[in-house]
Write a protein that holds these residues in place. Structure first.
Motif, PDB file in Angstrom:
ATOM      1  N   ARG A  97       0.822  -1.210   0.000  1.00  0.00           N
ATOM      2  CA  ARG A  97       0.000   0.000   0.000  1.00  0.00           C
ATOM      3  C   ARG A  97       0.858   1.264   0.000  1.00  0.00           C
ATOM      4  NH1 ARG A  97      -3.640  -1.085   4.449  1.00  0.00           N
ATOM      5  NH2 ARG A  97      -1.799  -0.745   5.701  1.00  0.00           N
ATOM      6  N   SER A 135      -5.163  -3.089 -11.952  1.00  0.00           N
ATOM      7  CA  SER A 135      -5.439  -3.562 -10.589  1.00  0.00           C
ATOM      8  C   SER A 135      -4.155  -3.684  -9.779  1.00  0.00           C
ATOM      9  CB  SER A 135      -6.172  -4.910 -10.611  1.00  0.00           C
ATOM     10  OG  SER A 135      -5.299  -5.973 -10.967  1.00  0.00           O
ATOM     11  N   GLY A 140      -6.931   0.394  -4.907  1.00  0.00           N
ATOM     12  CA  GLY A 140      -7.467  -0.791  -4.263  1.00  0.00           C
ATOM     13  C   GLY A 140      -8.922  -0.761  -3.844  1.00  0.00           C
ATOM     14  N   SER A 214     -11.559  -3.528  -0.073  1.00  0.00           N
ATOM     15  CA  SER A 214     -10.214  -3.159  -0.502  1.00  0.00           C
ATOM     16  C   SER A 214      -9.496  -4.394  -1.016  1.00  0.00           C
ATOM     17  CB  SER A 214      -9.423  -2.559   0.655  1.00  0.00           C
ATOM     18  OG  SER A 214      -8.093  -2.266   0.261  1.00  0.00           O
ATOM     19  N   THR A 215      -8.658  -4.203  -2.026  1.00  0.00           N
ATOM     20  CA  THR A 215      -7.813  -5.295  -2.495  1.00  0.00           C
ATOM     21  C   THR A 215      -6.464  -5.292  -1.784  1.00  0.00           C
ATOM     22  OG1 THR A 215      -7.143  -3.941  -4.392  1.00  0.00           O
ATOM     23  CG2 THR A 215      -8.929  -5.531  -4.738  1.00  0.00           C
ATOM     24  N   PHE A 216      -6.311  -4.460  -0.760  1.00  0.00           N
ATOM     25  CA  PHE A 216      -5.181  -4.549   0.161  1.00  0.00           C
ATOM     26  C   PHE A 216      -5.642  -5.294   1.407  1.00  0.00           C
ATOM     27  CE2 PHE A 216      -4.080  -0.785  -2.336  1.00  0.00           C
ATOM     28  CZ  PHE A 216      -2.741  -1.029  -2.632  1.00  0.00           C
ATOM     29  N   ARG A 222      -0.928  -5.881  -1.445  1.00  0.00           N
ATOM     30  CA  ARG A 222      -1.868  -5.750  -2.552  1.00  0.00           C
ATOM     31  C   ARG A 222      -2.216  -7.118  -3.135  1.00  0.00           C
ATOM     32  NH1 ARG A 222      -3.088  -1.749  -6.306  1.00  0.00           N
ATOM     33  NH2 ARG A 222      -1.309  -0.398  -5.790  1.00  0.00           N
ATOM     34  N   THR A 224      -4.144  -8.571  -6.659  1.00  0.00           N
ATOM     35  CA  THR A 224      -4.493  -8.077  -7.989  1.00  0.00           C
ATOM     36  C   THR A 224      -5.269  -9.121  -8.774  1.00  0.00           C
ATOM     37  OG1 THR A 224      -2.609  -8.919  -9.272  1.00  0.00           O
ATOM     38  CG2 THR A 224      -2.219  -6.950  -7.930  1.00  0.00           C
TER      39      THR A 224
END
Length: 556
Positions: A97, A135, A140, A214-216, A222, A224
């Motif tokens: 992040r 992505s 995110g 969130s994709t974190f 992260r 993806t």
């Protein structure tokens, strides 16, 4: 009186980007980090692949739509993914992040994972050039499409499959964020400003204030679109990186209505400049998932587009399709950034306020190193960077209605096309921006943000802005419109260029060409809501399932 602090334009632009209800317990638990992602087992440098090979499906672009599409199709068919960039895995700035800003600040036109380009509007922008696509370089935020999107997009959606596709994505790469001081203050400030009701945590598009996905994950790592390749059948898929597709190969085929062009493969080059041919088997397809910039560019370079325009470039015309590269949209972003007197956590977008008038209010925060520019405003250049806590509050409008276009800058596919978005050409967009920026003013005046003000010489408290502040008189329409035009930037949500009904049909097949589809954000002429990432990830899975079902019907 607010006190502005001088900063460089590019950094200011980046600072301004901090870019069925799913219950909390349906998100995946935090998984222990894997030493190596499973896709490394079937990933190759393009130089390792043969000069010619055959596949059922060739997917051009291993990005937000391409990876879930490839993973899905590989369960039944032999699939090749061709990605022009490298791999995010092992790159700290991409995979954490805290590296978000650094990745965008280091964007360039030729080698970086974030490929820089500037539109003719004069607004700097970027596109993903790495496995996982955009992505792997975005902020995110994850939120499903506005329900209105499914009625306006021109696609006859099977909503049961849509929901199944979202859930398939969310099990692997979506997490609930933890709010700290800035994000919590924005949530409370939005509610004070009348952006209600409070919807808590939800992945759905809901008017009011909510916490999105969130994709974190909780460690700041992260996740993806490339992570979705974990679902692939390894024996049926190859992923080639550093593979630059130059054009789609077309041949005449017989059809009931007469002779038609059909996609039979692609030509791509590896890093050594060697050419390779990837060809499709009977009933196979080439699928472009190169994004809103790359997919229309490839169609044009392959001779699919407006006849007079292609002829002016000396490109042999395979099929006259006048709207390739047209109906290109970008959601304008406007907002403010402030330095704060209190410690500030690092946060990307976690909270969103969705207003009835169609504005999306979002925020982010970071600790930024400020170094002196070559022609410093200081008499002496500081020996070390000055680190400042910076908080950002921005708005994005619904839509937009203003649209632009794309045209070639070169017949070399590595050169980004020339793009114009025509921000605020439609006055409805400008009015929406004014409404959104006024709502930012309401949030700034809320009690929840008082701790982020400095005490001035006279004992009052005010904000210290990085770059422009909102007009003092926010009831002044002219001043607010001027602010919108003067501070417009991108939130990297551009879409269109191969729009459904103009370039592709409702099943994403290119009109008039057999064996060729476009499955990515270029096919969407309507913005899906807060952030398109969730919708594009869903789209890859959705189309993959639809193709498998189509072929199953044919063989019955």
């Amino acid at each position: 009186m607010a006190r502005p602090i001088v900063s460089c334009l590019r950094l200011f632009s980046l600072l301004m980007f901090f870019g069925a209800v799913v219950s909390n317990d349906r998100l995946p638990p935090l998984q222990p980090p894997q030493q190596d992602p499973s896709y490394l087992k079937f990933m190759f440098n393009a130089i390792e692949l043969p000069s010619e090979d055959y596949y059922d499906y060739i997917i051009v672009g291993g990005g937000t739509a391409g990876c879930p599409l490839a993973a899905t199709l590989s369960h039944k068919y032999k699939v090749l993914v061709l990605e022009r960039g490298g791999v995010a895995y092992g790159e700290p700035n991409l995979m954490n992040r805290e590296g978000f800003l650094t990745t965008l600040m280091e964007a360039d036109a030729f080698v970086s994972p974030a490929q820089a380009f500037t539109s003719e509007d004069g607004v700097p922008n970027a596109r993903g050039r790495v496995l996982g696509g955009s992505s792997a370089i975005n902020a995110g935020f994850y939120s499903r499409a506005d329900p209105e999107f499914y009625h306006k997009s021109g696609v006859h959606w099977d909503l049961k499959v849509v929901n199944q596709s979202y859930e398939w994505v969310e099990r692997a790469i979506v997490f609930r964020p933890e709010l700290k001081n800035w994000q919590s203050a924005i949530r409370d400030g939005l509610l004070e400003a009348g952006v209600d009701p409070y919807n808590g945590f939800s992945l759905d598009h809901l008017v009011g204030t909510k916490i999105g996905g969130s994709t974190f994950d909780k460690t700041g790592k992260r996740h993806t679109a490339a992570d979705l390749l974990r679902y692939a059948k390894p024996s049926n898929i190859k992923v080639a990186v550093y593979a630059t597709v130059e054009r789609v190969l077309l041949a005449s085929s017989s059809a009931r209505e007469g002779s038609r062009q059909s996609a039979i493969g692609v030509v791509y080059r590896d890093r050594h400049g060697r050419y390779h041919h990837a060809m499709v088997r009977k009933q196979g397809e080439v699928i472009l998932s190169a994004g809103a910039i790359g997919s229309p560019q490839l169609l044009l370079l392959s001779g699919i587009g407006p006849r007079p325009y292609l002829s002016s470039w000396g490109i042999p015309v395979a099929h006259h399709l006048p709207h390739v590269g047209q109906y290109l949209y970008d959601n304008p972003r406007n907002g403010i950034s402030i330095v704060t007197p209190i410690p500030l956590e690092h946060s990307l977008i976690q909270v969103v306020g969705i207003t009835e008038s169609g504005a999306y209010i979002e925020a982010a925060s970071n600790v930024i190193p400020f170094t002196s520019p070559p022609h410093s405003i200081f008499i002496r250049t500081p020996s070390a960077p000055l680190y400042l806590p910076v908080a950002t509050l921005m708005e994005k409008i619904i839509g937009p209605l203003s649209c632009g276009s794309l045209r070639l800058a070169s017949t070399d596919v590595r050169v980004s096309p020339i793009v114009r978005f025509n921000y605020f050409q439609n006055r409805v967009d400008l009015e929406r921006c004014v409404n959104g920026t006024r709502k930012i003013g309401d949030v700034l005046r809320s009690r929840s943000l008082k701790d982020f003000k400095f005490r001035n010489w006279f004992g009052d408290h005010d904000f210290r802005f990085v770059g422009p502040a909102l007009p003092v008189d926010q009831s002044n329409q002219h001043q607010m419109e001027d602010f919108c035009r003067r501070t417009v930037s991108t939130i990297w949500h551009y879409h269109g260029g191969c729009v459904v009904g103009k370039v592709v049909d409702g099943d994403f097949r290119v009109l008039g060409i057999d064996g060729l589809r476009v499955v990515d954000g270029s096919a969407i002429g309507v913005s899906p809501g807060t952030n398109p990432q969730a919708t594009i990830l869903m789209l890859g899975r959705y189309v993959g399932l639809k193709i498998i079902r189509e072929r199953k019907k044919i063989h019955k």
